[in-house]
Design a protein around this motif. Structure first.
Motif, PDB file in Angstrom:
ATOM      1  N   LEU A 203       0.865  -1.176   0.000  1.00 58.44           N
ATOM      2  CA  LEU A 203       0.000   0.000   0.000  1.00 58.44           C
ATOM      3  C   LEU A 203       0.896   1.219   0.000  1.00 58.44           C
ATOM      4  N   LEU A 247      -7.881   5.620   8.208  1.00 61.86           N
ATOM      5  CA  LEU A 247      -6.960   6.294   7.289  1.00 61.86           C
ATOM      6  C   LEU A 247      -6.203   7.421   7.977  1.00 61.86           C
ATOM      7  N   VAL A 262      -8.181   7.638  -3.189  1.00 61.87           N
ATOM      8  CA  VAL A 262      -8.007   6.209  -2.932  1.00 61.87           C
ATOM      9  C   VAL A 262      -8.126   5.463  -4.258  1.00 61.87           C
ATOM     10  N   SER A 264      -7.620   1.785  -6.575  1.00 62.60           N
ATOM     11  CA  SER A 264      -7.583   0.328  -6.580  1.00 62.60           C
ATOM     12  C   SER A 264      -6.537  -0.187  -7.557  1.00 62.60           C
ATOM     13  N   LEU A 282      -9.608   1.441   6.458  1.00 61.43           N
ATOM     14  CA  LEU A 282      -8.982   0.555   5.482  1.00 61.43           C
ATOM     15  C   LEU A 282      -9.041  -0.838   6.091  1.00 61.43           C
ATOM     16  N   THR A 284      -8.940  -4.844   6.702  1.00 62.47           N
ATOM     17  CA  THR A 284      -8.191  -6.059   6.384  1.00 62.47           C
ATOM     18  C   THR A 284      -9.001  -7.306   6.738  1.00 62.47           C
ATOM     19  N   VAL A 299      -6.877  -5.457   1.088  1.00 60.91           N
ATOM     20  CA  VAL A 299      -7.529  -4.401   1.867  1.00 60.91           C
ATOM     21  C   VAL A 299      -8.570  -3.692   1.008  1.00 60.91           C
ATOM     22  N   ARG A 300      -9.612  -3.236   1.659  1.00 61.25           N
ATOM     23  CA  ARG A 300     -10.646  -2.457   0.980  1.00 61.25           C
ATOM     24  C   ARG A 300     -11.048  -1.288   1.868  1.00 61.25           C
ATOM     25  N   LEU A 301     -11.651  -0.315   1.267  1.00 64.65           N
ATOM     26  CA  LEU A 301     -12.105   0.850   2.011  1.00 64.65           C
ATOM     27  C   LEU A 301     -13.515   0.611   2.533  1.00 64.65           C
ATOM     28  N   TRP A 311     -16.893   2.314  -1.603  1.00 67.61           N
ATOM     29  CA  TRP A 311     -16.096   1.366  -0.826  1.00 67.61           C
ATOM     30  C   TRP A 311     -15.068   0.698  -1.750  1.00 67.61           C
ATOM     31  N   VAL A 315      -7.338  -1.909  -2.630  1.00 66.01           N
ATOM     32  CA  VAL A 315      -6.653  -0.609  -2.560  1.00 66.01           C
ATOM     33  C   VAL A 315      -5.137  -0.809  -2.624  1.00 66.01           C
ATOM     34  N   ILE A 318      -2.959   5.517  -1.823  1.00 63.50           N
ATOM     35  CA  ILE A 318      -3.691   6.632  -1.245  1.00 63.50           C
ATOM     36  C   ILE A 318      -2.842   7.873  -1.433  1.00 63.50           C
TER      37      ILE A 318
END
Length: 334
Positions: A203, A247, A262, A264, A282, A284, A299-301, A311, A315, A318
């Motif tokens: 990330l 975040l 953000v 992807s 963020l 997990t 990971v996703r928002l 969402w 990711v 950032i």
């Protein structure tokens, strides 16, 4: 009546289209208000169908240039309205992997170029008579009738305890709340599920000239938690427990920035006001277990109080910068 019907349909189609997208945009109270306007517009369109069918049949009989495009537009509008009614009442939420909401939105989007063509090819210049007392009375009667039909329909859905009575204010149906294994895995439009190796994945967080890379293992060490509702524009919502890192904890200094971007691995992206960094997680883990690929691994928002397309999954980057949060399309095109 022909002229008035065509003008009314033009206004109603525009109102239905705009109010539908406004409802998509919000996951709070404005969504409900726009959905009421959206539904009433649909019922008004249905009310005008008998008059429009007479107009259309005459055009087909004369084989007027472009008659087939007008016919396709009419069919698409009817499909969109009918699927919207099926979804809102719950009489048919889905057929296999296809939901009534997807048909509703898809038919509306396909109808757009036909509607634009129709407006240009069948242009109706405004006249004083369009604002006459008779025209206003007709419009008032149409609006009142559509509003009454909507209210009656909603009352009937509740009286007969149809599935539509359980909808959220956004029009979505509950599905698998607090059961992570039941949470549907959906993608926005043309996005697809990538294959990611967590050992090589990083990330990247950029702030001005400063760049920090985080490994998957480093992010797993955080255990910030939030219970949030994912409200998908596909027609379902699901409340789940998410854990990961806020975040705001990954950003060194927020004072000199306006927004965070953000992104992807697939190129899908969304931009948020920097003031929201403390409310964006963020994630997990979902329900205490690592995310799977369909839900955004690694990971996703998680963006509470926002519709599902905010969402961002998978990711990888950032970027904190000085661009305003509105510096993006209202809806992703990927």
């Amino acid at each position: 009546m022909k002229r008035w019907t065509n003008l009314a349909l033009f206004v109603l189609l525009g109102l239905a289209f705009v109010s539908g997208w406004v409802a998509f945009f919000f996951a709070t109270a404005p969504s409900r208000a726009s959905l009421i306007v959206h539904a009433a517009s649909g019922y008004a369109i249905v009310a005008l169908t008998p008059w429009k069918s007479v107009i259309a049949s005459r055009a087909i009989q004369r084989r007027r240039a472009g008659w087939w495009a007008s016919l396709v537009l009419t069919l698409l509008v009817l499909v969109s309205v009918l699927s919207g009614i099926l979804h809102s009442t719950g009489l048919l939420i889905s057929a296999g992997a296809i939901t009534a909401m997807e048909v509703h939105v898809g038919a509306a989007l396909v109808a757009v170029p036909f509607a634009v063509w129709h407006i240009i090819a069948r242009r109706i210049p405004m006249r004083a008579i369009d604002l006459s007392r008779r025209s206003m009375l007709r419009a008032g009667a149409l609006i009142a009738g559509a509003g009454l039909t909507y209210a009656t329909g909603e009352a009937a859905v509740r009286a007969f305890r149809l599935p539509g009575s359980e909808r959220r204010f956004t029009g979505s149906y509950e599905f698998g709340s607090l059961e992570p294994s039941q949470l549907p895995a959906t993608q926005w439009m043309f996005d697809s599920v990538p294959v990611i190796d967590p050992r090589s994945w990083r990330l990247t967080v950029r702030f001005g000239t400063v760049t920090r890379e985080w490994t998957y293992e480093e992010l797993l060490a955080f255990d910030d938690r939030v219970r949030a509702t994912l409200d998908c524009t596909g027609g379902f919502f699901s409340t789940q427990d998410w854990s990961g890192v806020w975040l705001s904890r990954l950003i060194a200094d927020e004072t000199a920035a306006a927004s965070l971007h953000v992104r992807s691995l697939t190129g899908y992206d969304r931009r948020f006001a920097i003031a929201n960094a403390g409310r964006l997680l963020l994630a997990t883990r979902l329900g205490g277990a690592a995310l799977d690929a369909g839900h955004g691994f690694p990971v996703r928002l998680v963006a509470p109080d926002r519709r599902g397309y905010w969402w961002v999954k998978w990711v990888t980057e950032i970027h904190v910068d000085e661009l305003p949060a509105w510096w993006q399309l209202p809806f992703p095109i990927q």
